[in-house]
Scaffold this motif. Structure first.
Motif, PDB file in Angstrom:
ATOM      1  N   ASN A 140      17.378 106.583 -28.082  1.00  0.00           N
ATOM      2  CA  ASN A 140      16.427 105.380 -28.050  1.00  0.00           C
ATOM      3  C   ASN A 140      17.194 104.334 -27.289  1.00  0.00           C
ATOM      4  OD1 ASN A 140      14.505 103.477 -28.294  1.00  0.00           O
ATOM      5  ND2 ASN A 140      14.917 103.056 -30.365  1.00  0.00           N
ATOM      6  N   GLN A 141      16.514 104.097 -26.079  1.00  0.00           N
ATOM      7  CA  GLN A 141      17.366 103.134 -25.016  1.00  0.00           C
ATOM      8  C   GLN A 141      17.266 101.846 -25.455  1.00  0.00           C
ATOM      9  OE1 GLN A 141      18.807 104.354 -22.016  1.00  0.00           O
ATOM     10  NE2 GLN A 141      17.911 106.493 -22.811  1.00  0.00           N
ATOM     11  N   GLU A 142      18.351 101.057 -25.016  1.00  0.00           N
ATOM     12  CA  GLU A 142      18.670  99.584 -25.272  1.00  0.00           C
ATOM     13  C   GLU A 142      17.408  98.714 -25.223  1.00  0.00           C
ATOM     14  OE1 GLU A 142      22.125  98.043 -23.688  1.00  0.00           O
ATOM     15  OE2 GLU A 142      23.428  99.080 -24.693  1.00  0.00           O
ATOM     16  N   ASP A 143      16.605  98.998 -24.148  1.00  0.00           N
ATOM     17  CA  ASP A 143      15.371  98.373 -23.826  1.00  0.00           C
ATOM     18  C   ASP A 143      14.256  98.544 -24.373  1.00  0.00           C
ATOM     19  OD1 ASP A 143      15.217 100.468 -22.510  1.00  0.00           O
ATOM     20  OD2 ASP A 143      14.479  99.721 -20.543  1.00  0.00           O
ATOM     21  N   GLN A 144      14.332  99.553 -25.457  1.00  0.00           N
ATOM     22  CA  GLN A 144      13.128 100.042 -26.275  1.00  0.00           C
ATOM     23  C   GLN A 144      13.258  99.444 -27.491  1.00  0.00           C
ATOM     24  OE1 GLN A 144      10.389 101.725 -24.981  1.00  0.00           O
ATOM     25  NE2 GLN A 144      11.536 101.328 -22.978  1.00  0.00           N
ATOM     26  N   PRO A 145      12.054  99.230 -28.389  1.00  0.00           N
ATOM     27  CA  PRO A 145      12.135  98.642 -29.711  1.00  0.00           C
ATOM     28  C   PRO A 145      12.669  99.919 -30.646  1.00  0.00           C
ATOM     29  CG  PRO A 145       9.816  99.282 -29.143  1.00  0.00           C
ATOM     30  CD  PRO A 145      10.490  99.346 -27.839  1.00  0.00           C
ATOM     31  N   SER A 146      13.255  99.417 -31.743  1.00  0.00           N
ATOM     32  CA  SER A 146      13.447 100.509 -32.851  1.00  0.00           C
ATOM     33  C   SER A 146      12.276 101.383 -33.261  1.00  0.00           C
ATOM     34  CB  SER A 146      14.013  99.814 -34.042  1.00  0.00           C
ATOM     35  OG  SER A 146      15.114  98.906 -33.931  1.00  0.00           O
ATOM     36  N   ILE A 147      12.710 102.743 -33.625  1.00  0.00           N
ATOM     37  CA  ILE A 147      11.517 103.604 -33.808  1.00  0.00           C
ATOM     38  C   ILE A 147      11.417 103.879 -35.221  1.00  0.00           C
ATOM     39  CG2 ILE A 147      10.716 106.083 -33.519  1.00  0.00           C
ATOM     40  CD1 ILE A 147      12.004 105.920 -30.758  1.00  0.00           C
ATOM     41  N   LEU A 148      10.515 103.510 -35.937  1.00  0.00           N
ATOM     42  CA  LEU A 148      10.503 103.464 -37.492  1.00  0.00           C
ATOM     43  C   LEU A 148       9.920 104.552 -38.110  1.00  0.00           C
ATOM     44  CD1 LEU A 148       9.797  99.799 -37.789  1.00  0.00           C
ATOM     45  CD2 LEU A 148      12.047 100.906 -37.535  1.00  0.00           C
ATOM     46  N   ASN A 149      10.300 105.114 -39.095  1.00  0.00           N
ATOM     47  CA  ASN A 149      10.048 105.976 -40.272  1.00  0.00           C
ATOM     48  C   ASN A 149       9.271 107.344 -39.498  1.00  0.00           C
ATOM     49  OD1 ASN A 149       9.266 105.724 -43.054  1.00  0.00           O
ATOM     50  ND2 ASN A 149       6.891 105.659 -42.516  1.00  0.00           N
ATOM     51  N   LYS A 150      10.288 107.844 -38.878  1.00  0.00           N
ATOM     52  CA  LYS A 150      10.086 109.508 -38.429  1.00  0.00           C
ATOM     53  C   LYS A 150      10.610 110.271 -39.539  1.00  0.00           C
ATOM     54  CE  LYS A 150       8.267 109.109 -34.228  1.00  0.00           C
ATOM     55  NZ  LYS A 150       7.111 109.727 -33.872  1.00  0.00           N
ATOM     56  N   GLY A 151       9.801 111.208 -39.821  1.00  0.00           N
ATOM     57  CA  GLY A 151       9.957 112.310 -40.735  1.00  0.00           C
ATOM     58  C   GLY A 151      10.575 113.452 -40.415  1.00  0.00           C
ATOM     59  N   VAL A 152      11.613 113.537 -41.228  1.00  0.00           N
ATOM     60  CA  VAL A 152      12.301 114.997 -40.771  1.00  0.00           C
ATOM     61  C   VAL A 152      12.255 116.077 -41.841  1.00  0.00           C
ATOM     62  CG1 VAL A 152      14.714 115.852 -40.142  1.00  0.00           C
ATOM     63  CG2 VAL A 152      14.118 113.882 -39.375  1.00  0.00           C
ATOM     64  N   PRO A 153      11.442 116.991 -41.752  1.00  0.00           N
ATOM     65  CA  PRO A 153      11.518 117.984 -42.926  1.00  0.00           C
ATOM     66  C   PRO A 153      12.552 118.746 -43.314  1.00  0.00           C
ATOM     67  CG  PRO A 153       9.505 118.199 -41.450  1.00  0.00           C
ATOM     68  CD  PRO A 153      10.726 117.372 -40.782  1.00  0.00           C
ATOM     69  N   PRO A 154      12.808 119.514 -44.408  1.00  0.00           N
ATOM     70  CA  PRO A 154      13.881 120.456 -44.725  1.00  0.00           C
ATOM     71  C   PRO A 154      13.876 121.434 -43.868  1.00  0.00           C
ATOM     72  CG  PRO A 154      12.437 120.245 -46.649  1.00  0.00           C
ATOM     73  CD  PRO A 154      11.967 119.150 -45.495  1.00  0.00           C
ATOM     74  N   ASN A 155      14.960 122.187 -43.449  1.00  0.00           N
ATOM     75  CA  ASN A 155      14.886 123.292 -42.417  1.00  0.00           C
ATOM     76  C   ASN A 155      15.797 124.305 -43.152  1.00  0.00           C
ATOM     77  OD1 ASN A 155      17.366 122.416 -41.867  1.00  0.00           O
ATOM     78  ND2 ASN A 155      16.524 121.344 -39.829  1.00  0.00           N
TER      79      ASN A 155
END
Length: 269
Positions: free
Chosen positions: A26-41
């Motif tokens: 996530n680049q410095e000029d971009q806002p934070s990316i929130l609440n992305k799910g990562v399923p178990p693998n």
């Protein structure tokens, strides 16, 4: 291609130990990316975090991962990640059998747990911070040279490798009893070794692999869209309600309400 999420597959002998690298950038000029799910693998992960860091929410716990190296054990339900602006996180995804090679024999202590890598006795002796800032290729090269001397093989290692490979090859369509029979061991012995070296039971790993296969079928249908009932049956579930319950227990939402854009998922071409 998603500029935030990318994948890098390894080659050569190290490909036996590392499934892939997945990179959050996530680049410095971009806002934070929130609440992305990562399923178990079913895999273990070594995370290289650079910049502002990540926030992890899992099982009613929240943890900030600042710049550094972390070890993540088996995850048993979906984890949620916030990726702060100016953050790069490189996730080294280790096959289920990899930690047994370098002497981690208490994997159950790290199930659903993320900790600094230097809290792992075997990893403490390595200068893992050397990997911060390296390219994907050089990260893999470093692991190949620094980790391989620790790798060992014995009867327990061989059993874990073969049994977990069978589970993956079967796409989770196998019973624990038939797995134990194919390994010429008892169910009890298999369960004991899995807890020690994988951190979860063989039944639980089978269920994770099976759910991920069904999830891939939902996100990347082969030739035509299956109904949920057809998808459930094709992945070995008794019926759609059985599939719905199992899916929700791992993914934390029902198949009907699943929105793929809310998750960080394997890229398939």
């Amino acid at each position: 291609m998603n500029p935030i999420y990318q994948e890098y597959y390894v080659n050569g002998s190290i490909a036996h130990f590392i499934k892939k690298l997945w990179i959050l950038n996530n680049q410095e000029d971009q806002p934070s990316i929130l609440n992305k799910g990562v399923p178990p693998n079913g895999c273990f992960t070594i995370a290289i975090v650079q910049g502002e860091g990540l926030n992890i929410r899992h099982k009613n716990q929240s943890k900030k991962l600042s710049e550094g190296i972390y070890f993540c054990g088996q995850i048993t339900e979906t984890m949620y990640i916030d990726i702060y602006s100016g953050t790069k996180a490189t996730m080294i995804q280790l096959f289920p059998w990899t930690p047994v090679h370098f002497g981690i024999s208490d994997a159950y202590l790290f199930t659903d747990h993320i900790c600094p890598a230097d809290e792992i006795a075997r990893l403490k002796t390595l200068d893992l911070n050397m990997m911060i800032g390296l390219s994907n290729r050089l990260i893999c090269k470093y692991i190949a040279t620094a980790f391989v001397p620790f790798f060992k093989t014995d009867s327990n290692t061989a059993l874990i490798i073969e049994s977990t490979q069978i589970i993956i090859a079967s796409k989770g369509n196998i019973t624990v009893s038939s797995l134990a029979q194919s390994m010429n061991c008892s169910v009890r012995q298999l369960q004991k070794l899995f807890k020690k070296f994988i951190g979860i039971s063989p039944k639980f790993l089978i269920r994770i692999i099976n759910v991920r296969e069904a999830l891939d079928d939902m996100v990347y249908p082969n030739f035509f869209s299956l109904t949920m009932a057809q998808l459930a049956l094709s992945n070995g579930y008794y019926d759609q309600p059985h599939f719905n319950r199992t899916f929700a227990s791992f993914i934390k939402t029902t198949p009907k309400n699943f929105i793929k854009e809310d998750y960080l998922l394997t890229i398939k071409k």
